[in-house]
Design a protein around this motif. Structure first.
Motif, PDB file in Angstrom:
ATOM      1  N   THR A   1      15.453   8.586  -1.477  1.00 45.36           N
ATOM      2  CA  THR A   1      15.886   9.728  -2.298  1.00 45.36           C
ATOM      3  C   THR A   1      16.078   9.301  -3.750  1.00 45.36           C
ATOM      4  O   THR A   1      16.474   8.162  -4.036  1.00 45.36           O
ATOM      5  CB  THR A   1      17.213  10.318  -1.772  1.00 45.36           C
ATOM      6  N   GLU A   2      15.781  10.234  -4.634  1.00 43.61           N
ATOM      7  CA  GLU A   2      15.951   9.987  -6.077  1.00 43.61           C
ATOM      8  C   GLU A   2      17.396   9.615  -6.390  1.00 43.61           C
ATOM      9  O   GLU A   2      17.664   8.733  -7.208  1.00 43.61           O
ATOM     10  CB  GLU A   2      15.564  11.249  -6.865  1.00 43.61           C
ATOM     11  N   ASP A   3      18.341  10.315  -5.736  1.00 46.16           N
ATOM     12  CA  ASP A   3      19.769  10.062  -6.000  1.00 46.16           C
ATOM     13  C   ASP A   3      20.141   8.619  -5.716  1.00 46.16           C
ATOM     14  O   ASP A   3      20.894   7.987  -6.471  1.00 46.16           O
ATOM     15  CB  ASP A   3      20.646  10.995  -5.142  1.00 46.16           C
TER      16      ASP A   3
ATOM     17  N   CYS B   1      20.346   2.013  -9.898  1.00 45.89           N
ATOM     18  CA  CYS B   1      20.155   1.620 -11.301  1.00 45.89           C
ATOM     19  C   CYS B   1      21.467   1.736 -12.083  1.00 45.89           C
ATOM     20  O   CYS B   1      21.748   0.932 -12.977  1.00 45.89           O
ATOM     21  CB  CYS B   1      19.073   2.485 -11.942  1.00 45.89           C
ATOM     22  N   ARG B   2      22.260   2.738 -11.726  1.00 47.74           N
ATOM     23  CA  ARG B   2      23.546   2.923 -12.414  1.00 47.74           C
ATOM     24  C   ARG B   2      24.489   1.753 -12.126  1.00 47.74           C
ATOM     25  O   ARG B   2      25.324   1.398 -12.964  1.00 47.74           O
ATOM     26  CB  ARG B   2      24.186   4.236 -11.943  1.00 47.74           C
TER      27      ARG B   2
ATOM     28  N   GLU C   1      13.392   4.160 -17.622  1.00 49.54           N
ATOM     29  CA  GLU C   1      12.263   3.272 -17.316  1.00 49.54           C
ATOM     30  C   GLU C   1      12.576   2.400 -16.094  1.00 49.54           C
ATOM     31  O   GLU C   1      11.721   2.193 -15.235  1.00 49.54           O
ATOM     32  CB  GLU C   1      11.959   2.386 -18.533  1.00 49.54           C
ATOM     33  N   ASP C   2      13.809   1.912 -16.019  1.00 51.00           N
ATOM     34  CA  ASP C   2      14.225   1.096 -14.876  1.00 51.00           C
ATOM     35  C   ASP C   2      14.165   1.902 -13.579  1.00 51.00           C
ATOM     36  O   ASP C   2      13.772   1.384 -12.529  1.00 51.00           O
ATOM     37  CB  ASP C   2      15.645   0.556 -15.082  1.00 51.00           C
ATOM     38  N   ILE C   3      14.590   3.173 -13.650  1.00 53.03           N
ATOM     39  CA  ILE C   3      14.543   4.032 -12.459  1.00 53.03           C
ATOM     40  C   ILE C   3      13.103   4.180 -11.981  1.00 53.03           C
ATOM     41  O   ILE C   3      12.809   4.057 -10.785  1.00 53.03           O
ATOM     42  CB  ILE C   3      15.169   5.420 -12.777  1.00 53.03           C
TER      43      ILE C   3
ATOM     44  N   PRO D   1      17.904  -3.785 -12.391  1.00 50.88           N
ATOM     45  CA  PRO D   1      17.751  -2.445 -12.984  1.00 50.88           C
ATOM     46  C   PRO D   1      19.087  -1.909 -13.510  1.00 50.88           C
ATOM     47  O   PRO D   1      20.104  -1.982 -12.823  1.00 50.88           O
ATOM     48  CB  PRO D   1      17.217  -1.595 -11.829  1.00 50.88           C
ATOM     49  N   GLY D   2      19.070  -1.423 -14.757  1.00 51.90           N
ATOM     50  CA  GLY D   2      20.278  -0.857 -15.346  1.00 51.90           C
ATOM     51  C   GLY D   2      21.279  -1.883 -15.826  1.00 51.90           C
ATOM     52  O   GLY D   2      22.396  -1.530 -16.221  1.00 51.90           O
TER      53      GLY D   2
END
Length: 523
Positions: free
Chosen positions: A464-466, A472-473, A440-442, A431-432
């Motif tokens: 958690t979203e973070d 992904c980052r 989209e990857d997230i 991802p990323g």
């Protein structure tokens, strides 16, 4: 070339000549020589590991120059395994090195017997499927295995082998083996030759605290029905009796006696850890039993017979205020008792070896002596197969880690490191990893992580979203600083495993570079 004793002087002070000899005999295989693998191997090459084999099928790319110090501009387009191997050889020409330009996954799938030749395999940056396959192979061949991975600002280290036995665990804090509350005849007789009520102040202040405590403990036991101080009040009273024996102000030996009085109150016999080891089913030995368990069987016999419920004496005494004559005599008494205990255990080891049809001299005197000296500090570590941990983790621990604020981020990274492998299996990239499509990857990674948690029996649990956004980052990048840290941890565990000194990590080590924390997860 520098002599080994000079070259490795500082580390010899930590793990001794036996430990260094074990390192110099070891053969290490590294899978993937990116920054994580290269940093791990660099530490071992500098430490004088015997031989290394580097497995990597990739070529050096421009991107490698920013995170791997073992390649340079002239390496671009060349075999990464060869370049890293050449650089490592320059660090220590005493280490034998070779490389194989092949992808580790291909080797795992097509030539599993290849790994049987090594003492230990370091597998870096492998995805879940390859980790499971390699773990099965190494367990079948009794080859030690360490997984190491760095991924953005997180990483993991996980040891995997059936069993690891440690003779010299080098605990940070351990009670001196002085037998103050159960002196053997020679120590008791020696204590009787010293008068702790002597009026000469010079003689009085040079009585070793060991003798003071032995005599005072006996005196207390006589007036208390054979019992030693056990309650808080009794222990306090015992210390007051010691203080009352001083005849001048600056008697350091009596201060030492008061400070060490807790050693008199320590329970006799074997501790819980040692008791668990001698009661282990492996202590019932046969011709295929490892040397460690043969010696444990002999130790068990000794404790039940000659030892009178105690392990063999270590034979060393700490520094203390004393006359030279008293100290040397005391030292000789402890050393003589330790030697006598060793001889009894050595004979029991030889008898057991003969009984099970093995060469009675197949375990060296040096090994048995080291075992006796460290018998109270033995340790046994056992590791679950990776496949078992992945498919059926300990539910109690899993739920605790997910809900505990101190562990939730580490557990989140653990789940996400597995989720990104599922992502890569589905979409052929992490991802990323490529520009564009991050949102989209997230979304995809979130769906996969929820599915993974559900597979593990954690329905309704979410990350958690973070944390998902950060993963992904990262884009699957190996950052040099994180890789160096993970490599340091991995190489430290390799040294523990090979030297059989210090206690190895149990569980999966997770590094959280965002909060600068690291934690062990026992799943």
């Amino acid at each position: 070339m520098a002599e080994p004793k000079t070259k490795y002087d500082r580390q010899l002070r930590i793990w001794g000549e036996q430990g260094q000899a074990a390192l110099e005999k070891a053969s290490i295989c590294l899978l993937n020589c990116g920054p994580t693998g290269s940093e791990t191997l660099k530490n071992l090459v500098l430490g004088g590991i015997g031989s290394i084999t580097v497995i990597d099928g990739s070529k050096v790319e421009v991107g490698d120059l920013g995170n791997n110090f073992m390649v340079d501009g002239s390496s671009v387009g060349q075999s990464k395994a060869e370049c890293v191997c050449t650089f490592l050889q320059e660090l220590n020409d005493a280490v034998k090195s070779k490389f194989i330009e092949e992808y580790p996954e291909a080797l795992i799938n097509t030539n599993p017997s290849f790994f049987s030749q090594f003492t230990l395999v370091i597998a870096t940056q492998l995805v879940e499927e390859s980790m499971i396959k390699l773990d099965r192979i190494c367990r079948e061949e009794n080859v030690m295995l360490i997984f190491a991975r760095s991924y953005g600002l997180t990483g993991l280290v996980r040891i995997s082998l059936k069993e690891h036995t440690i003779i010299d665990s080098k605990p940070d804090h351990f009670l001196d083996d002085l037998r103050l509350n159960s002196p053997w005849p020679e120590l008791r007789r020696f204590s009787e030759t010293i008068d702790i009520n002597v009026l000469d102040p010079v003689a009085h202040k040079h009585i070793p605290y060991v003798i003071i405590l032995v005599k005072m403990a006996e005196e207390w036991a006589k007036s208390h029905g054979g019992s030693l101080p056990s309650t808080r009040e009794e222990k306090k009273e015992f210390k007051e009796l010691l203080k009352a024996k001083t005849i001048v102000m600056d008697e350091e030996n009596y201060k030492e006696a008061v400070d060490a009085s807790f050693k008199v109150f320590a329970p006799r016999g074997t501790g819980l850890n040692l008791q668990q080891i001698i009661d282990d089913s492996c202590a019932i030995v046969d011709s295929s039993s490892p040397d460690f368990w043969i010696m444990v069987a002999a130790l068990k016999e000794f404790i039940s017979n000659e030892g009178g419920g105690e392990a063999p004496l270590e034979g060393s005494i700490p520094d203390m205020t004393s006359s030279t004559e008293h100290y040397i005599n005391l030292q000789k008494i402890f050393q003589a008792k330790a030697e006598a205990d060793f001889l009894v255990i050595e004979q029991r080891v030889r008898n057991i070896l003969k009984k099970i049809g093995r060469d009675p001299n197949s375990i060296s005197k040096t090994t048995i002596k080291s075992f006796c000296r460290n018998s109270r500090k033995l340790s046994v570590c056992r590791y679950r197969p990776i496949e078992d941990e992945f498919n059926s983790p300990n539910q109690t621990e899993l739920q605790k880690y997910l809900t505990d604020e101190d562990y939730s981020v580490a557990m989140g990274f653990y789940i996400l490191l597995r989720a990104v492998d599922r992502f890569a299996a589905n979409y052929n990239s992490f991802p990323g990893q490529f520009d564009g499509g991050l949102d989209e990857d997230i979304s995809r990674l979130k769906t996969i992580s929820v599915g993974l948690l559900s597979d593990l029996g954690c329905n309704g649990s979410t990350l958690t979203e973070d944390l998902i956004n950060e993963m992904c980052r990262f884009g699957g990048a190996e950052l040099h600083a994180v890789a160096a840290f993970i490599g340091g941890i991995a190489s430290q565990e390799v040294i523990k495993l090979i030297t059989k000194q210090f206690v190895t990590m149990s569980g999966t080590f997770i590094f959280n570079g965002i909060d600068h924390k690291s934690q062990l997860l026992s799943l």
